[in-house]
Design a protein around this motif. Structure first.
Motif, PDB file in Angstrom:
ATOM      1  N   GLN A 111     -14.290  33.147   3.847  1.00  0.00           N
ATOM      2  CA  GLN A 111     -15.573  32.991   4.387  1.00  0.00           C
ATOM      3  C   GLN A 111     -16.171  31.628   3.875  1.00  0.00           C
ATOM      4  OE1 GLN A 111     -17.742  36.706   4.005  1.00  0.00           O
ATOM      5  NE2 GLN A 111     -16.092  37.811   3.820  1.00  0.00           N
ATOM      6  N   THR A 112     -15.720  30.750   3.165  1.00  0.00           N
ATOM      7  CA  THR A 112     -16.255  29.367   2.694  1.00  0.00           C
ATOM      8  C   THR A 112     -15.777  28.587   3.640  1.00  0.00           C
ATOM      9  OG1 THR A 112     -14.408  28.977   1.432  1.00  0.00           O
ATOM     10  CG2 THR A 112     -15.912  30.214   0.285  1.00  0.00           C
ATOM     11  N   ASP A 113     -15.640  28.671   4.905  1.00  0.00           N
ATOM     12  CA  ASP A 113     -15.303  27.748   5.831  1.00  0.00           C
ATOM     13  C   ASP A 113     -14.409  26.606   5.456  1.00  0.00           C
ATOM     14  OD1 ASP A 113     -17.237  29.164   7.362  1.00  0.00           O
ATOM     15  OD2 ASP A 113     -18.930  28.218   6.266  1.00  0.00           O
ATOM     16  N   ARG A 114     -14.925  25.384   5.647  1.00  0.00           N
ATOM     17  CA  ARG A 114     -13.923  24.139   5.439  1.00  0.00           C
ATOM     18  C   ARG A 114     -13.655  23.898   3.920  1.00  0.00           C
ATOM     19  NH1 ARG A 114     -15.808  18.826   4.467  1.00  0.00           N
ATOM     20  NH2 ARG A 114     -17.979  18.608   3.997  1.00  0.00           N
ATOM     21  N   TRP A 115     -14.254  24.792   3.195  1.00  0.00           N
ATOM     22  CA  TRP A 115     -14.060  24.627   1.641  1.00  0.00           C
ATOM     23  C   TRP A 115     -12.920  25.887   1.097  1.00  0.00           C
ATOM     24  CZ3 TRP A 115     -18.586  23.818   3.872  1.00  0.00           C
ATOM     25  CH2 TRP A 115     -19.168  22.577   3.621  1.00  0.00           C
ATOM     26  N   GLU A 116     -12.355  26.594   2.234  1.00  0.00           N
ATOM     27  CA  GLU A 116     -11.340  27.447   1.791  1.00  0.00           C
ATOM     28  C   GLU A 116     -10.215  27.056   0.723  1.00  0.00           C
ATOM     29  OE1 GLU A 116      -8.242  30.820   4.042  1.00  0.00           O
ATOM     30  OE2 GLU A 116      -9.512  29.421   5.168  1.00  0.00           O
ATOM     31  N   LYS A 117      -9.734  25.859   0.997  1.00  0.00           N
ATOM     32  CA  LYS A 117      -8.482  25.338   0.114  1.00  0.00           C
ATOM     33  C   LYS A 117      -9.060  25.268  -1.470  1.00  0.00           C
ATOM     34  CE  LYS A 117      -4.846  22.003  -0.500  1.00  0.00           C
ATOM     35  NZ  LYS A 117      -4.217  20.880   0.230  1.00  0.00           N
ATOM     36  N   LEU A 118     -10.318  24.741  -1.507  1.00  0.00           N
ATOM     37  CA  LEU A 118     -10.764  24.498  -2.639  1.00  0.00           C
ATOM     38  C   LEU A 118     -11.143  25.775  -3.243  1.00  0.00           C
ATOM     39  CD1 LEU A 118     -11.576  22.523  -4.910  1.00  0.00           C
ATOM     40  CD2 LEU A 118     -13.903  22.310  -3.897  1.00  0.00           C
ATOM     41  N   CYS A 119     -11.634  26.621  -2.686  1.00  0.00           N
ATOM     42  CA  CYS A 119     -11.954  28.100  -3.015  1.00  0.00           C
ATOM     43  C   CYS A 119     -10.657  28.704  -3.583  1.00  0.00           C
ATOM     44  CB  CYS A 119     -12.469  28.915  -2.217  1.00  0.00           C
ATOM     45  SG  CYS A 119     -13.062  30.516  -2.377  1.00  0.00           S
ATOM     46  N   GLN A 120      -9.648  28.351  -2.885  1.00  0.00           N
ATOM     47  CA  GLN A 120      -8.456  29.267  -3.203  1.00  0.00           C
ATOM     48  C   GLN A 120      -7.951  28.547  -4.640  1.00  0.00           C
ATOM     49  OE1 GLN A 120      -5.883  28.743   0.103  1.00  0.00           O
ATOM     50  NE2 GLN A 120      -6.631  30.589   1.110  1.00  0.00           N
ATOM     51  N   GLN A 121      -7.878  27.229  -4.642  1.00  0.00           N
ATOM     52  CA  GLN A 121      -7.471  26.291  -6.075  1.00  0.00           C
ATOM     53  C   GLN A 121      -8.279  26.808  -7.202  1.00  0.00           C
ATOM     54  OE1 GLN A 121      -7.953  22.325  -4.583  1.00  0.00           O
ATOM     55  NE2 GLN A 121      -6.063  22.168  -3.630  1.00  0.00           N
ATOM     56  N   THR A 122      -9.597  27.115  -6.913  1.00  0.00           N
ATOM     57  CA  THR A 122     -10.575  27.532  -7.815  1.00  0.00           C
ATOM     58  C   THR A 122     -10.261  28.997  -8.467  1.00  0.00           C
ATOM     59  OG1 THR A 122     -12.247  26.080  -6.876  1.00  0.00           O
ATOM     60  CG2 THR A 122     -13.016  28.115  -8.304  1.00  0.00           C
ATOM     61  N   LEU A 123      -9.851  29.906  -7.536  1.00  0.00           N
ATOM     62  CA  LEU A 123      -9.676  31.362  -7.774  1.00  0.00           C
ATOM     63  C   LEU A 123      -8.243  31.584  -8.307  1.00  0.00           C
ATOM     64  CD1 LEU A 123     -12.132  33.177  -5.385  1.00  0.00           C
ATOM     65  CD2 LEU A 123     -12.587  32.283  -7.873  1.00  0.00           C
ATOM     66  N   GLN A 124      -7.105  30.932  -7.600  1.00  0.00           N
ATOM     67  CA  GLN A 124      -5.893  31.121  -7.852  1.00  0.00           C
ATOM     68  C   GLN A 124      -5.763  31.072  -9.429  1.00  0.00           C
ATOM     69  OE1 GLN A 124      -3.076  28.716  -5.675  1.00  0.00           O
ATOM     70  NE2 GLN A 124      -1.588  30.595  -5.486  1.00  0.00           N
ATOM     71  N   GLY A 125      -4.960  32.454  -9.875  1.00  0.00           N
ATOM     72  CA  GLY A 125      -4.564  32.257 -11.229  1.00  0.00           C
ATOM     73  C   GLY A 125      -5.769  32.677 -12.386  1.00  0.00           C
ATOM     74  N   THR A 126      -6.906  32.786 -11.996  1.00  0.00           N
ATOM     75  CA  THR A 126      -7.946  32.962 -12.705  1.00  0.00           C
ATOM     76  C   THR A 126      -8.715  34.345 -12.329  1.00  0.00           C
ATOM     77  OG1 THR A 126      -9.492  31.540 -11.504  1.00  0.00           O
ATOM     78  CG2 THR A 126      -8.580  30.871 -13.358  1.00  0.00           C
ATOM     79  N   ALA A 127      -8.664  34.667 -10.812  1.00  0.00           N
ATOM     80  CA  ALA A 127      -9.540  35.808 -10.362  1.00  0.00           C
ATOM     81  C   ALA A 127      -8.319  36.877 -10.443  1.00  0.00           C
ATOM     82  CB  ALA A 127      -9.910  35.491  -9.100  1.00  0.00           C
ATOM     83  N   PRO A 128      -9.063  38.404 -10.397  1.00  0.00           N
ATOM     84  CA  PRO A 128      -8.184  39.252  -9.853  1.00  0.00           C
ATOM     85  C   PRO A 128      -7.892  39.305  -8.563  1.00  0.00           C
ATOM     86  CG  PRO A 128     -10.345  40.049 -10.616  1.00  0.00           C
ATOM     87  CD  PRO A 128     -10.327  38.418 -11.074  1.00  0.00           C
ATOM     88  N   ASP A 129      -6.830  39.904  -7.911  1.00  0.00           N
ATOM     89  CA  ASP A 129      -6.412  39.778  -6.851  1.00  0.00           C
ATOM     90  C   ASP A 129      -7.765  40.510  -5.915  1.00  0.00           C
ATOM     91  OD1 ASP A 129      -4.161  38.864  -6.970  1.00  0.00           O
ATOM     92  OD2 ASP A 129      -3.016  40.559  -7.234  1.00  0.00           O
ATOM     93  N   THR A 130      -7.953  41.480  -6.458  1.00  0.00           N
ATOM     94  CA  THR A 130      -9.226  42.356  -5.735  1.00  0.00           C
ATOM     95  C   THR A 130     -10.317  42.669  -6.684  1.00  0.00           C
ATOM     96  OG1 THR A 130      -7.836  43.655  -3.931  1.00  0.00           O
ATOM     97  CG2 THR A 130     -10.079  44.472  -4.427  1.00  0.00           C
TER      98      THR A 130
ATOM     99  N   TYR B  29     -21.676  28.146  -4.074  1.00  0.00           N
ATOM    100  CA  TYR B  29     -22.886  28.837  -3.254  1.00  0.00           C
ATOM    101  C   TYR B  29     -22.148  29.670  -1.963  1.00  0.00           C
ATOM    102  CZ  TYR B  29     -26.110  28.669   0.634  1.00  0.00           C
ATOM    103  OH  TYR B  29     -26.826  29.209   1.570  1.00  0.00           O
ATOM    104  N   LEU B  30     -21.195  29.231  -1.516  1.00  0.00           N
ATOM    105  CA  LEU B  30     -20.820  30.158  -0.444  1.00  0.00           C
ATOM    106  C   LEU B  30     -20.016  31.515  -0.580  1.00  0.00           C
ATOM    107  CD1 LEU B  30     -19.165  27.154   1.725  1.00  0.00           C
ATOM    108  CD2 LEU B  30     -21.133  28.601   2.356  1.00  0.00           C
ATOM    109  N   LEU B  31     -19.356  31.441  -1.950  1.00  0.00           N
ATOM    110  CA  LEU B  31     -18.968  32.556  -2.635  1.00  0.00           C
ATOM    111  C   LEU B  31     -20.236  33.536  -2.908  1.00  0.00           C
ATOM    112  CD1 LEU B  31     -16.057  31.623  -4.991  1.00  0.00           C
ATOM    113  CD2 LEU B  31     -15.719  33.074  -2.697  1.00  0.00           C
ATOM    114  N   GLY B  32     -21.376  32.846  -3.277  1.00  0.00           N
ATOM    115  CA  GLY B  32     -22.433  33.823  -3.537  1.00  0.00           C
ATOM    116  C   GLY B  32     -23.211  34.385  -2.282  1.00  0.00           C
ATOM    117  N   ALA B  33     -23.127  33.265  -1.237  1.00  0.00           N
ATOM    118  CA  ALA B  33     -23.676  33.693  -0.012  1.00  0.00           C
ATOM    119  C   ALA B  33     -23.018  34.855   0.617  1.00  0.00           C
ATOM    120  CB  ALA B  33     -23.834  32.485   0.812  1.00  0.00           C
TER     121      ALA B  33
END
Length: 182
Positions: free
Chosen positions: A38-57, A173-177
């Motif tokens: 849902q972060t549009d063109r920032w999807e890859k950066l979002c994945q890099q940000t959350l991968q390995g630090t965020a729970p799966d769900t 911002y987009l994750l918060g949005a």
């Protein structure tokens, strides 16, 4: 790498909090990959940000909080570099106004992101959307000021940091949005 450790700590703290029944009302849970889509063109950066630090769900606030805290920590790192450049003899005089602007704008952005983080942790989102926007405007103002300098300054490590910080601010911002609205 300190910001990665802080982000992991935030996830552990939030996961424990939300697992104890303290989830925010009316906020969806989803996988981090679904949130990043849902972060549009920032999807890859979002994945890099959350991968390995965020729970799966998790509740989407968890993902937004990770990105928000990471952005705040990166702002602190960038501010440190700006402070170093503002010391006498460390940067040409023609860059002083742009660096002063960065110091002011980043100080505000850091304070705003800390506020967003506190609000999310308390499930109080009344100011979060505007504070995300104001943070983005502040970081972009620094970036724009550096862009107005002669081309040689765009090769500074600071310019890359500010550009990366701006991108991460957009991801936060987009994750918060997802639950705050755009």
């Amino acid at each position: 790498m300190a910001y990665i450790a802080a982000a992991v700590f935030a996830v552990v703290s939030l996961t424990a909090l939300f697992a104890g029944g303290e989830a925010c009302n009316n906020v969806a849970s989803m996988t981090w990959t679904a949130a990043c889509q849902q972060t549009d063109r920032w999807e890859k950066l979002c994945q890099q940000t959350l991968q390995g630090t965020a729970p799966d769900t998790a509740e989407v606030t968890v993902y937004a909080l990770i990105a928000t805290r990471l952005a705040k920590l990166r702002y602190e790192n960038t501010l440190s570099e700006v402070d170093t450049l503002l010391r006498p003899g460390n940067a040409p005089a023609e860059s002083r106004a742009a660096l002063d602007n960065c110091k002011v704008k980043y100080g505000s952005a850091r304070r705003l992101m800390a506020g967003v983080s506190d609000q999310m942790f308390a499930c109080d989102f009344s100011l979060s959307r505007q504070e995300y926007i104001d943070s983005e405007v502040g970081v972009r103002s620094c970036q724009d000021g550096l862009l107005r300098l002669p081309n040689q300054y765009q090769s500074w490590p600071l310019f890359k940091k500010v550009s990366d910080d701006h991108e991460l601010t957009i991801v936060a911002y987009l994750l918060g949005a997802i639950f705050l609205g755009r």
